[in-house]
Structure formats: C-alpha cells, structure tokens
Design a protein around this motif. Structure first.
Motif, mmCIF file in Angstrom:
data_model
loop_
_atom_site.group_PDB
_atom_site.id
_atom_site.type_symbol
_atom_site.label_atom_id
_atom_site.label_comp_id
_atom_site.label_asym_id
_atom_site.label_seq_id
_atom_site.Cartn_x
_atom_site.Cartn_y
_atom_site.Cartn_z
ATOM 1 N N THR A 6 0.832 -1.208 0.000
ATOM 2 C CA THR A 6 0.000 0.000 0.000
ATOM 3 C C THR A 6 0.863 1.255 0.000
ATOM 4 N N GLY A 7 2.031 1.195 0.626
ATOM 5 C CA GLY A 7 2.960 2.329 0.592
ATOM 6 C C GLY A 7 3.452 2.592 -0.819
ATOM 7 N N PHE A 8 3.774 1.506 -1.571
ATOM 8 C CA PHE A 8 4.198 1.669 -2.963
ATOM 9 C C PHE A 8 3.060 2.211 -3.825
ATOM 10 N N ILE A 9 1.845 1.745 -3.566
ATOM 11 C CA ILE A 9 0.686 2.217 -4.338
ATOM 12 C C ILE A 9 0.448 3.707 -4.064
ATOM 13 N N ASN A 10 0.504 4.104 -2.786
ATOM 14 C CA ASN A 10 0.328 5.523 -2.436
ATOM 15 C C ASN A 10 1.429 6.380 -3.061
ATOM 16 N N TYR A 11 2.650 5.855 -3.022
ATOM 17 C CA TYR A 11 3.771 6.580 -3.622
ATOM 18 C C TYR A 11 3.563 6.740 -5.132
ATOM 19 N N GLY A 12 3.099 5.704 -5.784
ATOM 20 C CA GLY A 12 2.829 5.768 -7.223
ATOM 21 C C GLY A 12 1.715 6.753 -7.541
ATOM 22 N N GLN A 13 0.654 6.762 -6.724
ATOM 23 C CA GLN A 13 -0.452 7.699 -6.944
ATOM 24 C C GLN A 13 0.007 9.150 -6.744
ATOM 25 N N GLN A 14 0.825 9.376 -5.720
ATOM 26 C CA GLN A 14 1.335 10.722 -5.473
ATOM 27 C C GLN A 14 2.259 11.176 -6.604
ATOM 28 N N THR A 15 3.032 10.257 -7.145
ATOM 29 C CA THR A 15 3.922 10.588 -8.259
ATOM 30 C C THR A 15 3.114 10.953 -9.499
ATOM 31 N N ILE A 16 2.071 10.194 -9.772
ATOM 32 C CA ILE A 16 1.214 10.490 -10.928
ATOM 33 C C ILE A 16 0.505 11.832 -10.735
ATOM 34 N N ARG A 17 0.009 12.105 -9.528
ATOM 35 C CA ARG A 17 -0.656 13.371 -9.239
ATOM 36 C C ARG A 17 0.321 14.545 -9.399
#
Length: 180
Positions: A6-17
């Motif tokens: 979930t940390g990697f997913i959140n990091y990926g979402q923040q990077t895309i945003r």
C-alpha cells in the motif's frame, strides 16, 4: 507485507498526481506565450491618463479673484495666495499664487470649489525632480499649458501600438486599453 504494498501504491499515486500538476502548470505557462506584454517601457511609451485623472493643477491668473476658497477647502492649506486690497475700487488684487506639489495630495478640492474655474486638473503626471524645492510652482509655472501625452511625437503612446487592435467605434478609456 501489505503495508509495504500500500505504501508503494500511495507513492505511485502521489507521483502520478505530481506529474499531472507539473503538466497542467506547463500548459498554463505555454498559454501565456501568446499574450501581449503588460509592462509599458516608460520613457519611450506612455499610458494615456483616464478622463478623471488628477494630475498637475493648471492656474489661470486672469480669472482668479483672490477669494481664497481654494486655501479654505484644501485639507493641508497648501495654496499660497498673496493679494492686496485696492482701496479705490474696493477689490482684491492678486499678487502671487503658488502651490507646492511636494506636499499636494491631488485631492482636487481646490479645483472643485473654485467659483471662477481658474483652477483645473491636467493629465500631466511627470513632476519628478532632483530638488524638492523645484516642486513649488508659482503662477507662471502653474499657468504653463500641460504637454499632452497624445500630441507628443517623441514617444509612442499605448494607443499607437501595432499589436493592439482596437475597434474605432468603441469609446476608449483606461479599462479598454488595459484589457488587451
């Protein structure tokens, strides 16, 4: 293990945003490249003052009756009126009239309340000097007609810009010029 995923997913979402925000700001920056410059290159280009602009005061010596209304309505008692009483005709004779533009707040009360309309506001705004004593204008300096910004051939006014396309049928005011 799930917290790490979930940390990697959140990091990926923040990077895309963040990439989306950077892309949006880049698009906004590119959209500004087609706009006209807002800055006026002052000594060579001058903006035209609005109709109700309060610039330097123009004084007509022949119309003044030395009533001193301008001194009474001035919030800082600025105009200096020197006169003497002519006893044979029982009227005041104006000797000297001066205004110190170093102290003037350009409120326009003197112009508004003058009973003979010997005072008027001009569109002249270039009053800067190196010595503050040069801002004390006597009746000769106040009687000098102002130089019109439109009639000055040595400068380019904002109206003469070739970049601005103005409809000739529309009335011009300060909002019309600044909206382009």
């Amino acid at each position: 293990m799930f917290p790490m995923v979930t940390g990697f997913i959140n990091y990926g979402q923040q990077t895309i945003r963040a990439a989306r925000y950077i892309g949006q700001s880049f698009i906004i920056t590119l959209s500004h490249t087609n706009r006209l410059p807002v800055t006026i290159q002052y000594p060579y280009e001058k903006s035209i003052a609005s109709e109700r602009f309060r610039g330097r005061i123009h004084f007509e010596f022949d119309k003044c009756i030395a009533c001193e209304v301008c001194v009474r309505v001035c919030p800082i008692d600025l105009p200096v009126v020197d006169w003497r009483l002519e006893k044979n005709i029982k009227k005041k004779q104006l000797l000297n009239y001066s205004i110190d533009f170093g102290f003037c707040i350009f409120c326009g009360n003197c112009v508004e309340y003058c009973p003979t309309n010997c005072l008027s506001m001009t569109e002249e705004y270039e009053l800067s000097t190196y010595d503050r004593h040069e801002l004390n204008y006597n009746q000769i300096a106040l009687g000098r007609l102002p130089m019109s910004v439109i009639g000055d051939y040595t400068i380019q006014t904002v109206l003469n810009w070739t970049q601005i396309k103005i409809d000739k049928n529309k009335l011009l005011d300060s909002r019309t010029i600044t909206n382009y």
